[in-house]
Design a protein around this motif. Structure first.
Motif, PDB file in Angstrom:
ATOM      1  N   LEU A 189       5.928  -7.975   4.921  1.00 13.72           N
ATOM      2  CA  LEU A 189       4.570  -8.087   4.383  1.00 13.72           C
ATOM      3  C   LEU A 189       4.286  -9.516   3.971  1.00 13.72           C
ATOM      4  O   LEU A 189       5.151 -10.183   3.382  1.00 13.72           O
ATOM      5  CB  LEU A 189       4.407  -7.174   3.170  1.00 13.72           C
ATOM      6  CG  LEU A 189       4.423  -5.664   3.421  1.00 13.72           C
ATOM      7  CD1 LEU A 189       4.515  -4.921   2.100  1.00 13.72           C
ATOM      8  CD2 LEU A 189       3.175  -5.244   4.169  1.00 13.72           C
ATOM      9  N   ASP A 236      -1.727  -9.507   4.644  1.00 14.55           N
ATOM     10  CA  ASP A 236      -1.691  -8.061   4.830  1.00 14.55           C
ATOM     11  C   ASP A 236      -2.081  -7.314   3.551  1.00 14.55           C
ATOM     12  O   ASP A 236      -2.650  -6.221   3.604  1.00 14.55           O
ATOM     13  CB  ASP A 236      -0.290  -7.618   5.264  1.00 14.55           C
ATOM     14  CG  ASP A 236       0.131  -8.267   6.568  1.00 14.55           C
ATOM     15  OD1 ASP A 236      -0.734  -8.410   7.451  1.00 14.55           O
ATOM     16  OD2 ASP A 236       1.316  -8.645   6.695  1.00 14.55           O
ATOM     17  N   LEU A 237      -1.757  -7.903   2.397  1.00  9.65           N
ATOM     18  CA  LEU A 237      -1.992  -7.226   1.127  1.00  9.65           C
ATOM     19  C   LEU A 237      -3.390  -7.431   0.577  1.00  9.65           C
ATOM     20  O   LEU A 237      -3.850  -6.647  -0.269  1.00  9.65           O
ATOM     21  CB  LEU A 237      -0.971  -7.719   0.094  1.00  9.65           C
ATOM     22  CG  LEU A 237       0.502  -7.508   0.439  1.00  9.65           C
ATOM     23  CD1 LEU A 237       1.378  -8.215  -0.587  1.00  9.65           C
ATOM     24  CD2 LEU A 237       0.837  -6.028   0.478  1.00  9.65           C
ATOM     25  N   LEU A 289       8.097  -3.249   5.597  1.00  6.88           N
ATOM     26  CA  LEU A 289       7.317  -2.020   5.539  1.00  6.88           C
ATOM     27  C   LEU A 289       7.933  -1.001   6.479  1.00  6.88           C
ATOM     28  O   LEU A 289       8.215  -1.295   7.638  1.00  6.88           O
ATOM     29  CB  LEU A 289       5.869  -2.301   5.936  1.00  6.88           C
ATOM     30  CG  LEU A 289       4.865  -1.185   5.680  1.00  6.88           C
ATOM     31  CD1 LEU A 289       4.684  -0.975   4.179  1.00  6.88           C
ATOM     32  CD2 LEU A 289       3.529  -1.538   6.310  1.00  6.88           C
ATOM     33  N   VAL A 340      -0.194   0.011   4.456  1.00 12.31           N
ATOM     34  CA  VAL A 340      -0.093  -1.011   3.418  1.00 12.31           C
ATOM     35  C   VAL A 340      -0.738  -0.512   2.131  1.00 12.31           C
ATOM     36  O   VAL A 340      -0.236  -0.745   1.030  1.00 12.31           O
ATOM     37  CB  VAL A 340      -0.761  -2.317   3.894  1.00 12.31           C
ATOM     38  CG1 VAL A 340      -0.752  -3.362   2.793  1.00 12.31           C
ATOM     39  CG2 VAL A 340      -0.061  -2.855   5.124  1.00 12.31           C
TER      40      VAL A 340
END
Length: 623
Positions: free
Chosen positions: A332, A336-337, A374, A380
């Motif tokens: 990650l 992505d977050l 992940l 996510v």
């Protein structure tokens, strides 16, 4: 120079320390960092300052989330070391390559560290030199521009600054009906412009507008109003409001009699019947009742349709709309977050969490997840939700056990009363909730005495006296305009003589910026050294909760005469029954102060006092 550099696991196992940095750290900065920062979801901060008697350090850190490692650098607070961030990054990269979970000795890493230290210091020197050169270049460029921007004062004629090339002295290009100033704003000049002494009045050029355009806009608006609307002369339909007739009120001649006098009945001797209030509020306090939380999962809230597919309802929350996922076993990164974190921040703020707290929490969650792998077929959003749920549970769970009943019995064995001081801003319900706490203690066979130390607000003593009569509790009072610290001290002495188990001290409400009242409160706490300082706050507040608690703690620390000042030990949250799902104030208060929520006021009667259910709050925040 660095004081220490450590590498340890998230479980607290130290893997490596720099042997060359043999300086013994004063105090316990590493333990304080773990307890006050890493465990309370403040890991997203850039640095942490540790202040203790004779010691003042700055701590910086970084994580390797996939391996579960923490890298911490410690140096003196007065120093500004530019290479610390670079050094931590290099150490993290090199150590992660040789890390083995089964290995305990990393003595060979000392030589690698020396080389990394030299590289980091060299890069810091280069950055320092380049920044100095860049600053000089900027100054010289500004001077050059300043020289070019000068204009000839002798070219002022008629208020216009003109140059030979058709431009004004300020570098403004002349247009057909106006000027463009240096900032790019079009300054329109009317043909019928007023003149004074044959000179054009250009004092209002900045921000001026074209009068002709304004007149055109007004004429267009007038035409629109004349086509359709009230008073139209062109056959437009005139809109008229229908007259609303008010219904006649029907008076009931036989209305039921309602008792409006809630004062205590008077006996034949002229005294009030003190048992009336107790009879009305008699019952078990909600503090002793376990709250049942529904464990229905989100999947159970869906409807089963067709061939087994599910249609999610709106109650599933915002996570159901995020299907962004990454291929299995991918690391990650921050990009992505970001989508999930943005939605999470908005959700927390909609639940009345202070914006500053929501940002810090999301930053901490991002720091703890960045670099992790992940699992396959995992969204996510689900990973972020699980990480935030764990973080909220850690924040709201008390860091130390505060069992008032146990502490009361311990103080009783020592022959002294247990003293609780209630503090807070104006109008939050300190006296009322003090009576609720007294009622709960009475149910556990604890003798209580009230101390009326609010000698500032008119009616405060009478209000507390009413609660004392209803609950049959002795009250110590000295009236108004007395020193509350002295009143509290005498009340504690009286409770010691009468063998009372608990003294509940009521104080005046005060705003966090009122220094005279805050100084009096600091004196009361310093002189009497209570066992518990309870901050009474409203569940209705949002961002103001952060300001109230932080300034209360700051004032108590600054105005105290003790080298180790007493701060707020716990929180009593009032009016919790009026907020529906806006429970974010509890999170904001706990996060900013580190003190747990010990009581929650949820009604008007003496029984309406309960514990904070952490799971219920977390579920409501993420719903």
């Amino acid at each position: 120079m660095l004081e220490q550099l450590l590498i340890f696991t998230r479980g607290g196992l130290i893997l490596w320390t720099c042997k060359e940095l043999s300086n013994a750290l004063r105090g316990s900065p590493i333990d304080t960092l773990i307890r006050s920062c890493l465990l309370e979801e403040r890991s997203g901060l850039a640095s942490y300052t540790y202040d203790a008697p004779g010691a003042s350090y700055t701590l910086k850190w970084t994580f390797h989330n996939e391996l579960g490692l923490v890298f911490v650098a410690v140096y003196q607070k007065i120093l500004h070391l530019l290479y610390v961030d670079e050094l931590l990054s290099l150490v993290k990269r090199e150590f992660s390559e040789i890390y083995d979970p089964s290995r305990m000795d990393y003595g060979d890493f000392d030589d690698v560290y020396r080389q990394l230290m030299k590289e980091a210091e060299a890069r810091a020197e280069e950055i320092k030199k380049s920044s100095k050169l860049g600053a000089k270049g900027v100054v010289s460029k500004k001077e050059e521009l300043g020289r070019k921007g000068k204009f000839d004062q002798s070219s002022k004629k008629g208020g216009n600054l003109r140059s030979d090339d058709g431009e004004d002295g300020k570098g403004d290009k002349k247009l057909e009906n106006g000027y463009v100033n240096g900032g790019g704003n079009v300054v329109e000049i009317s043909k019928n412009q007023d003149s004074v002494n044959d000179k054009e009045n250009l004092s209002s050029n900045n921000g001026a507008f074209d009068v002709n355009k304004l007149q055109k806009l007004r004429s267009k608006a007038g035409k629109k109003n004349n086509t359709v609307g009230f008073g139209s002369d062109k056959g437009g339909k005139v809109e008229t409001k229908k007259k609303v007739t008010k219904k006649n009120r029907v008076w009931d001649e036989k209305a039921p009699e309602v008792k409006l006098d809630y004062t205590n009945p008077v006996t034949e001797n002229g005294d009030e019947d003190v048992n009336y209030g107790v009879a009305v509020n008699e019952g078990e306090s909600m503090m002793d009742k376990e709250e049942v939380i529904s464990s229905d999962s989100e999947d159970e809230e869906n409807e089963q349709v067709g061939n087994g597919s599910k249609v999610g309802s709106k109650s599933k929350g915002w996570f159901s709309s995020m299907f962004h996922s990454i291929a299995g076993n991918a690391n990650l990164d921050r990009a992505d977050l970001e989508p999930a974190l943005k939605g999470l921040k908005d959700r927390l703020m909609s639940k009345n969490v202070a914006e500053e707290i929501a940002e810090k929490l999301c930053e901490s969650v991002a720091t703890s997840l960045e670099g992790k792998k992940l699992a396959s077929f995992t969204r996510v959003s689900s990973t972020v939700q699980a990480a935030m749920e764990d973080a909220l549970v850690r924040i709201l769970t008390p860091k130390r056990s505060i069992d008032i009943l146990r502490d009361v019995h311990a103080a009783k064995e020592q022959g002294k009363p247990y003293v609780v001081v209630f503090v807070g801003v104006n109008g939050v319900g300190k006296s009322t909730n003090l009576a609720k706490v007294a009622y709960w203690l009475q149910q556990h066979n604890v003798s209580v005495m009230m101390a009326a130390c609010d000698t500032f607000r008119s009616g405060a003593v009478e209000q507390l006296r009413t609660h004392a009569r209803r609950l049959k509790i002795p009250i110590f009072e000295k009236g108004y305009e007395k020193d509350p610290a002295i009143v509290a001290k005498e009340a504690i002495q009286e409770a010691t003589r009468n063998h009372s188990d608990v003294v509940l001290v009521d104080t005046a409400g005060r705003m966090q910026d009122n220094e005279p009242l805050m100084r009096a409160l600091s004196k009361l706490i310093y002189l009497n050294n209570p066992d518990l300082v309870l901050f009474v706050g409203e569940a209705l507040v949002g961002n103001d909760a952060v300001d109230q608690l932080s300034k209360f703690n700051q004032k108590l620390a600054d105005l105290s005469n003790s080298p180790n000042p007493r701060l707020i030990d716990g929180i009593l949250l009032t009016k919790f029954d009026t907020i529906d799902d806006k429970v974010g104030a509890a999170l904001s208060m706990v996060y900013i102060s580190g003190a747990p929520v010990m009581f929650v006021g949820c009604g008007q009667s003496y029984t309406d006092l309960k514990k904070l259910n952490v799971k219920s709050i977390v579920k409501t925040l993420l719903k």
